[in-house]
Design an enzyme around this catalytic site. Sequence first.
Site, PDB file in Angstrom:
ATOM      1  N   ASN A 198     -10.436  -3.702  -6.528  1.00 31.59           N
ATOM      2  CA  ASN A 198      -9.640  -2.712  -7.274  1.00 31.59           C
ATOM      3  C   ASN A 198     -10.177  -2.415  -8.678  1.00 31.59           C
ATOM      4  O   ASN A 198      -9.765  -1.439  -9.308  1.00 31.59           O
ATOM      5  CB  ASN A 198      -8.165  -3.152  -7.370  1.00 31.59           C
ATOM      6  CG  ASN A 198      -7.394  -2.989  -6.084  1.00 31.59           C
ATOM      7  OD1 ASN A 198      -6.422  -3.699  -5.818  1.00 31.59           O
ATOM      8  ND2 ASN A 198      -7.803  -2.039  -5.233  1.00 31.59           N
ATOM      9  N   ASP A 220       0.824  -1.217   0.000  1.00 30.19           N
ATOM     10  CA  ASP A 220       0.000   0.000   0.000  1.00 30.19           C
ATOM     11  C   ASP A 220       0.862   1.275   0.000  1.00 30.19           C
ATOM     12  O   ASP A 220       1.956   1.283   0.554  1.00 30.19           O
ATOM     13  CB  ASP A 220      -0.900  -0.019   1.247  1.00 30.19           C
ATOM     14  CG  ASP A 220      -2.027   0.987   1.148  1.00 30.19           C
ATOM     15  OD1 ASP A 220      -2.327   1.445   0.021  1.00 30.19           O
ATOM     16  OD2 ASP A 220      -2.609   1.328   2.190  1.00 30.19           O
TER      17      ASP A 220
HETATM   18  C1  FPP Z   1      -2.121  -0.115  -3.304  1.00 33.66           C
HETATM   19  O1  FPP Z   1      -1.628   1.212  -3.248  1.00 33.66           O
HETATM   20  C2  FPP Z   1      -1.553  -0.790  -4.458  1.00 33.66           C
HETATM   21  C3  FPP Z   1      -2.254  -1.437  -5.441  1.00 33.66           C
HETATM   22  C4  FPP Z   1      -3.720  -1.543  -5.426  1.00 33.66           C
HETATM   23  C5  FPP Z   1      -1.594  -2.029  -6.615  1.00 33.66           C
HETATM   24  C6  FPP Z   1      -0.330  -2.785  -6.339  1.00 33.66           C
HETATM   25  C7  FPP Z   1       0.324  -3.052  -7.620  1.00 33.66           C
HETATM   26  C8  FPP Z   1       1.654  -3.056  -7.845  1.00 33.66           C
HETATM   27  C9  FPP Z   1       2.666  -2.867  -6.795  1.00 33.66           C
HETATM   28  C10 FPP Z   1       2.191  -3.204  -9.240  1.00 33.66           C
HETATM   29  C11 FPP Z   1       2.102  -4.530  -9.896  1.00 33.66           C
HETATM   30  C12 FPP Z   1       2.542  -5.683  -9.078  1.00 33.66           C
HETATM   31  C13 FPP Z   1       3.399  -6.659  -9.451  1.00 33.66           C
HETATM   32  C14 FPP Z   1       3.402  -7.888  -8.640  1.00 33.66           C
HETATM   33  C15 FPP Z   1       4.323  -6.556 -10.592  1.00 33.66           C
HETATM   34  P1  FPP Z   1      -2.618   2.442  -3.472  1.00 33.66           P
HETATM   35  O2  FPP Z   1      -2.697   2.734  -4.919  1.00 33.66           O
HETATM   36  O3  FPP Z   1      -3.934   2.151  -2.822  1.00 33.66           O
HETATM   37  O4  FPP Z   1      -1.862   3.590  -2.728  1.00 33.66           O
HETATM   38  P2  FPP Z   1      -2.521   4.846  -1.991  1.00 33.66           P
HETATM   39  O5  FPP Z   1      -3.236   4.293  -0.775  1.00 33.66           O
HETATM   40  O6  FPP Z   1      -1.343   5.688  -1.627  1.00 33.66           O
HETATM   41  O7  FPP Z   1      -3.438   5.502  -2.967  1.00 33.66           O
END
Ligand code: FPP
Length: 243
Positions: free
Chosen positions: A73, A25
């Site tokens: 998501n 996150d």
């Molecule tokens: C949460 O942070 C993150 C996600 C929903 C996506 C995670 C995806 C990756 C790290 C990239 C692809 C993965 C691999 C395995 C190659 P957020 O967007 O909710 O962050 P925020 O809370 O700061 O908005």
Amino acid sequence: MSAQTLHKVAGGSPGLPRHIAVIMDGNGRWAKKRGLPRTAGHSAGADSFRKAARYCQKLGIEYLTVYAFSTENWKRPADEVAGIMSLLERYLRQALRDLEKEKVRICIFGDLAPFAPELQKLCRECMERSSVYTGAQVNICLNYGGRDEIVRAAKRWAADGCPELDEDVFGGYMWGGSIPDPDLLIRPGGEMRISNFLLWELAYAEMYFSDVLWPDFDEREFDKAIAAYQHRNRRYGDVGENE
Ligand code: FPP
């Protein structure tokens, strides 16, 4: 920190976790702080994941399970979803090229049906071709939800003719089958919730929350999380050794 240092812990304390789960996150906030689009944050998050997988393998952690895309998501803006899909595709293509060098088993937990056929094919190819490696396993949760996993497990159990049920039998119907449950859950990014991640498997996991955003969660942060874990007293409902 070396694996040897992390292994040296006080008597009675847990050693190195066999299985670490991570809610990756904070990518969006990492990007915002830099005036970048959210997809740049996910790209930095994907780099952080690659480094984490290598570091865990170096330390001798047997299983690393990451939450890359949840069943919820899909509600995100279409361009953000597309950005994450293309990062996944890039990661899987690279993983296929590096299989022999990295020697990591890659498993995908989640229902792949809604993904583009090409991405589904890459996921299956990665799982099949990496299944020969038994040293370290990386589980990537895609279109994954903890409640969804439990409902699917119940349906598969029923479809099998309702065999005699206990916790081990039912656990075997989860995406990870019979792998050990996570010992440690790490959630960077400042939030303190599980967000529908591994609801069955995290029953006795130690929780580690950090304000550091996932793209900045480097080896030092992993060391801190593991050191904190090693100071926990895991009692599994018992009174513990020192009582
Ligand atoms: C949460 O942070 C993150 C996600 C929903 C996506 C995670 C995806 C990756 C790290 C990239 C692809 C993965 C691999 C395995 C190659 P957020 O967007 O909710 O962050 P925020 O809370 O700061 O908005």
